[in-house]
Design an enzyme around this catalytic site. Structure first.
Site, PDB file in Angstrom:
ATOM      1  N   LYS A  20      -3.627   2.684  11.145  1.00  0.00           N
ATOM      2  CA  LYS A  20      -4.599   2.230  10.132  1.00  0.00           C
ATOM      3  C   LYS A  20      -3.913   1.436   9.033  1.00  0.00           C
ATOM      4  O   LYS A  20      -4.421   0.406   8.579  1.00  0.00           O
ATOM      5  CB  LYS A  20      -5.324   3.442   9.534  1.00  0.00           C
ATOM      6  CG  LYS A  20      -6.148   4.229  10.547  1.00  0.00           C
ATOM      7  CD  LYS A  20      -6.926   5.350   9.892  1.00  0.00           C
ATOM      8  CE  LYS A  20      -6.062   6.527   9.499  1.00  0.00           C
ATOM      9  NZ  LYS A  20      -5.588   7.311  10.652  1.00  0.00           N
ATOM     10  N   LYS A  21      -2.768   1.915   8.581  1.00  0.00           N
ATOM     11  CA  LYS A  21      -2.075   1.237   7.485  1.00  0.00           C
ATOM     12  C   LYS A  21      -1.574  -0.147   7.907  1.00  0.00           C
ATOM     13  O   LYS A  21      -1.704  -1.127   7.161  1.00  0.00           O
ATOM     14  CB  LYS A  21      -0.911   2.100   6.983  1.00  0.00           C
ATOM     15  CG  LYS A  21      -1.362   3.299   6.169  1.00  0.00           C
ATOM     16  CD  LYS A  21      -2.010   2.866   4.870  1.00  0.00           C
ATOM     17  CE  LYS A  21      -2.799   3.953   4.199  1.00  0.00           C
ATOM     18  NZ  LYS A  21      -3.501   3.485   2.992  1.00  0.00           N
ATOM     19  N   ASP A  34       0.840  -1.199   0.000  1.00  0.00           N
ATOM     20  CA  ASP A  34       0.000   0.000   0.000  1.00  0.00           C
ATOM     21  C   ASP A  34       0.869   1.239   0.000  1.00  0.00           C
ATOM     22  O   ASP A  34       2.069   1.190   0.285  1.00  0.00           O
ATOM     23  CB  ASP A  34      -0.934   0.011   1.207  1.00  0.00           C
ATOM     24  CG  ASP A  34      -2.109   0.988   1.052  1.00  0.00           C
ATOM     25  OD1 ASP A  34      -2.274   1.560  -0.047  1.00  0.00           O
ATOM     26  OD2 ASP A  34      -2.844   1.180   2.030  1.00  0.00           O
ATOM     27  N   LYS A  35       0.216   2.355  -0.296  1.00  0.00           N
ATOM     28  CA  LYS A  35       0.850   3.672  -0.326  1.00  0.00           C
ATOM     29  C   LYS A  35      -0.010   4.641   0.458  1.00  0.00           C
ATOM     30  O   LYS A  35      -1.233   4.513   0.502  1.00  0.00           O
ATOM     31  CB  LYS A  35       0.992   4.113  -1.786  1.00  0.00           C
ATOM     32  CG  LYS A  35       1.159   5.607  -2.016  1.00  0.00           C
ATOM     33  CD  LYS A  35      -0.167   6.275  -2.354  1.00  0.00           C
ATOM     34  CE  LYS A  35       0.027   7.780  -2.529  1.00  0.00           C
ATOM     35  NZ  LYS A  35      -1.292   8.479  -2.573  1.00  0.00           N
ATOM     36  N   HIS A  36       0.642   5.603   1.115  1.00  0.00           N
ATOM     37  CA  HIS A  36      -0.109   6.654   1.799  1.00  0.00           C
ATOM     38  C   HIS A  36       0.565   7.997   1.530  1.00  0.00           C
ATOM     39  O   HIS A  36       1.775   8.073   1.368  1.00  0.00           O
ATOM     40  CB  HIS A  36      -0.161   6.399   3.301  1.00  0.00           C
ATOM     41  CG  HIS A  36      -1.025   7.381   4.037  1.00  0.00           C
ATOM     42  ND1 HIS A  36      -2.397   7.363   3.951  1.00  0.00           N
ATOM     43  CD2 HIS A  36      -0.715   8.419   4.846  1.00  0.00           C
ATOM     44  CE1 HIS A  36      -2.899   8.343   4.682  1.00  0.00           C
ATOM     45  NE2 HIS A  36      -1.894   8.997   5.232  1.00  0.00           N
ATOM     46  N   SER A  37      -0.254   9.036   1.473  1.00  0.00           N
ATOM     47  CA  SER A  37       0.255  10.388   1.240  1.00  0.00           C
ATOM     48  C   SER A  37      -0.233  11.309   2.343  1.00  0.00           C
ATOM     49  O   SER A  37      -1.332  11.127   2.879  1.00  0.00           O
ATOM     50  CB  SER A  37      -0.239  10.898  -0.118  1.00  0.00           C
ATOM     51  OG  SER A  37      -0.019  12.301  -0.238  1.00  0.00           O
ATOM     52  N   SER A  69      -0.976   7.770  14.308  1.00  0.00           N
ATOM     53  CA  SER A  69      -2.302   7.850  13.687  1.00  0.00           C
ATOM     54  C   SER A  69      -2.273   7.343  12.246  1.00  0.00           C
ATOM     55  O   SER A  69      -3.130   6.556  11.833  1.00  0.00           O
ATOM     56  CB  SER A  69      -2.798   9.294  13.732  1.00  0.00           C
ATOM     57  OG  SER A  69      -4.064   9.409  13.114  1.00  0.00           O
ATOM     58  N   ARG A 105      -7.757  15.021  19.773  1.00  0.00           N
ATOM     59  CA  ARG A 105      -6.621  15.868  19.377  1.00  0.00           C
ATOM     60  C   ARG A 105      -7.091  17.072  18.583  1.00  0.00           C
ATOM     61  O   ARG A 105      -6.576  18.177  18.733  1.00  0.00           O
ATOM     62  CB  ARG A 105      -5.629  15.060  18.527  1.00  0.00           C
ATOM     63  CG  ARG A 105      -4.777  14.076  19.303  1.00  0.00           C
ATOM     64  CD  ARG A 105      -4.041  13.142  18.363  1.00  0.00           C
ATOM     65  NE  ARG A 105      -3.188  13.883  17.437  1.00  0.00           N
ATOM     66  CZ  ARG A 105      -2.881  13.448  16.212  1.00  0.00           C
ATOM     67  NH1 ARG A 105      -3.365  12.294  15.763  1.00  0.00           N
ATOM     68  NH2 ARG A 105      -2.105  14.160  15.447  1.00  0.00           N
ATOM     69  N   THR A 112      -9.079  11.094  -1.152  1.00  0.00           N
ATOM     70  CA  THR A 112      -9.267  10.055  -2.165  1.00  0.00           C
ATOM     71  C   THR A 112     -10.704   9.534  -2.183  1.00  0.00           C
ATOM     72  O   THR A 112     -11.282   9.312  -3.257  1.00  0.00           O
ATOM     73  CB  THR A 112      -8.282   8.901  -1.916  1.00  0.00           C
ATOM     74  OG1 THR A 112      -6.947   9.401  -2.030  1.00  0.00           O
ATOM     75  CG2 THR A 112      -8.483   7.781  -2.921  1.00  0.00           C
TER      76      THR A 112
END
Length: 440
Positions: free
Chosen positions: A190-191, A83-86, A186, A171, A123
């Site tokens: 999830k990832k 997977d990828k996250h930004s 955080s 937060r 997204t």
């Protein structure tokens, strides 16, 4: 005996927390035996005192383990889970192309994504512009689409890292969002709950980035690489430029249209292509789907040219409730704004500066983004044909095409676009698209 106030006191005094203390506190958050005030106090103590790296790893793992952690061993998948996250930005449509490209290259991509807030696009909001597409599905359907299409992009369920959902909400109202320790946990909770073998992280730098400075972006990148790898997932971080719109468009339906055009080869914005391939190449190498970065880039470009990535995207859309022929007829299905016309420059010059954040806020002002989490969106509005740094534009030529629902909204967006784009006599020095590569 576990006492939340003792954990808070210890962190308030700048002392190091044990893995057991962190686990107990996060279990209390999940079970509601730790109060909202205690979560806020813990977040504030962490904000001011910080955490050592092994504390961050323990916090991330505890938040990951607060709900279900997906396991893919019994699915019979023939490739790695990636997977990828930004950290988000303006015109950052990478996930919509990269997920299918990775799947076409032999990976499986269970992508849990988010919605936009502030100037950054989400997204899931983009995908919501596709008629019928379901971003909220149960685990059974999620697994089914990942297995059959190779990729599924959906929202976080209540069972996935529930401690993060509660902590983040607190937060947000206690001014403790900007803690590197808490941001890292955080993002990764999830990832890592997706059951990944490899992860690539895209941390943005520039006027449209989440982090305010290059140094802060780099600090976050280093934290994510070390914590994710320490938690057992091979992770690479790229620092990429967000000093201008990444795609040639910004909005929801307009970015989906650009993603389809990218996948089919109709149009690929050069910077968008560079970032997408750079991120994908890191994942193919770290998950052993390619021996080196050069071979990985070749493999990614091949799946674009032979149409396999576009086919995967179409199967994902159909599998999650969208039209079967969406890739072929995307222009028919996507909503269109009632007013589409260019905003013109009154002077001639080179684009020397772009405030990407202001471009994102122009989309928000037209109803394409949220001011509060509960706002509804107009998926049709946005910007297309956005000018790029270094581009020479003559008086009377467009800075961008504005898609708006009313003349008033168009006028406000036009004012914001004109203020966001600075023209000068000299062509500016070209900025790198990828600044730096960070590993653990």
């Amino acid at each position: 005996m576990f006492l939340p106030q003792e954990v808070i006191r210890k962190k308030r005094e700048g002392l190091k927390l044990s893995e057991q203390e962190i686990n107990d506190f996060i279990q209390g958050v999940t079970k509601d035996t730790v109060s909202e005030g205690q979560v806020g106090a813990f977040a504030m103590a962490t904000y001011f005192q910080g955490m050592e790296m092994d504390e961050r790893i323990s916090l991330t793992k505890a938040m990951r383990d607060s709900g279900i952690v997906m396991n893919w061993d019994n699915e019979g998948l023939k490739g790695p889970i990636v997977d990828k996250h930004s950290t988000g930005g303006v015109g950052d449509v990478v996930s919509l192309m990269l997920g299918p490209m990775l799947a076409a290259c032999g990976g499986y991509v269970p992508m849990i994504s988010g919605r936009g807030l502030g100037h950054t696009g989400g997204t899931l909001d983009k995908l919501d512009s596709i008629p019928g597409y379901q971003t909220s599905v149960d685990e059974e359907q999620f697994r089914k689409v990942v297995k059959e299409a190779g990729v599924a992009i959906v929202s976080q369920t209540g069972e996935l890292a529930p401690a993060d959902k509660r902590i983040y909400a607190i937060r947000d109202v206690t001014a403790t969002v900007e803690s590197i320790d808490l941001i890292t946990a955080s993002i990764l909770a999830k990832k890592l709950a997706e059951g990944l073998d490899s992860l690539v992280m895209d941390v943005k730098v520039g006027s449209g980035a989440f982090m305010p400075t290059y140094e802060a972006s780099r600090e976050l990148g280093e934290s994510i690489a070390k914590v994710a790898t320490g938690a057992g997932v091979k992770t690479t971080v790229l620092l990429t430029d967000m000093s201008q719109c990444l795609a040639s468009s910004a909005g929801n339906a307009v970015e989906v249209a650009e993603a389809v055009r990218f996948l089919t080869g109709e149009y690929r914005a050069p910077r968008l292509l560079e970032v997408t391939v750079a991120l994908g190449a890191e994942l193919l190498v770290s998950s052993n789907l390619a021996p080196d970065l050069e071979m990985a880039r070749d493999k990614l470009m091949a799946c674009l040219e032979n149409g396999r990535a576009a086919d995967v995207f179409g199967r994902m859309v159909a599998g999650l409730g969208g039209p079967e022929d969406f890739v072929q007829r995307y222009d028919h299905y996507l909503p269109k704004a009632s007013i589409i016309k260019p905003v013109l420059t009154e002077i001639t010059g080179y684009v020397s500066e772009v405030n990407a954040r202001e471009l994102g806020l122009a989309v928000v002002a037209m109803g394409g983004g949220r001011r509060t989490p509960t706002d509804s969106l107009d998926y049709s509005v946005g910007l297309t044909g956005v000018c790029a740094l270094g581009q020479n534009i003559a008086a009377g030529e467009p800075l961008a095409m504005i898609h708006a629902s009313t003349e008033q909204a168009w006028n406000e967006a036009a004012r914001m676009v004109r203020e966001a784009v600075i023209l000068s006599d000299k062509r500016p020095e070209a900025l790198p698209t990828v600044y730096e590569r960070i590993t653990a």
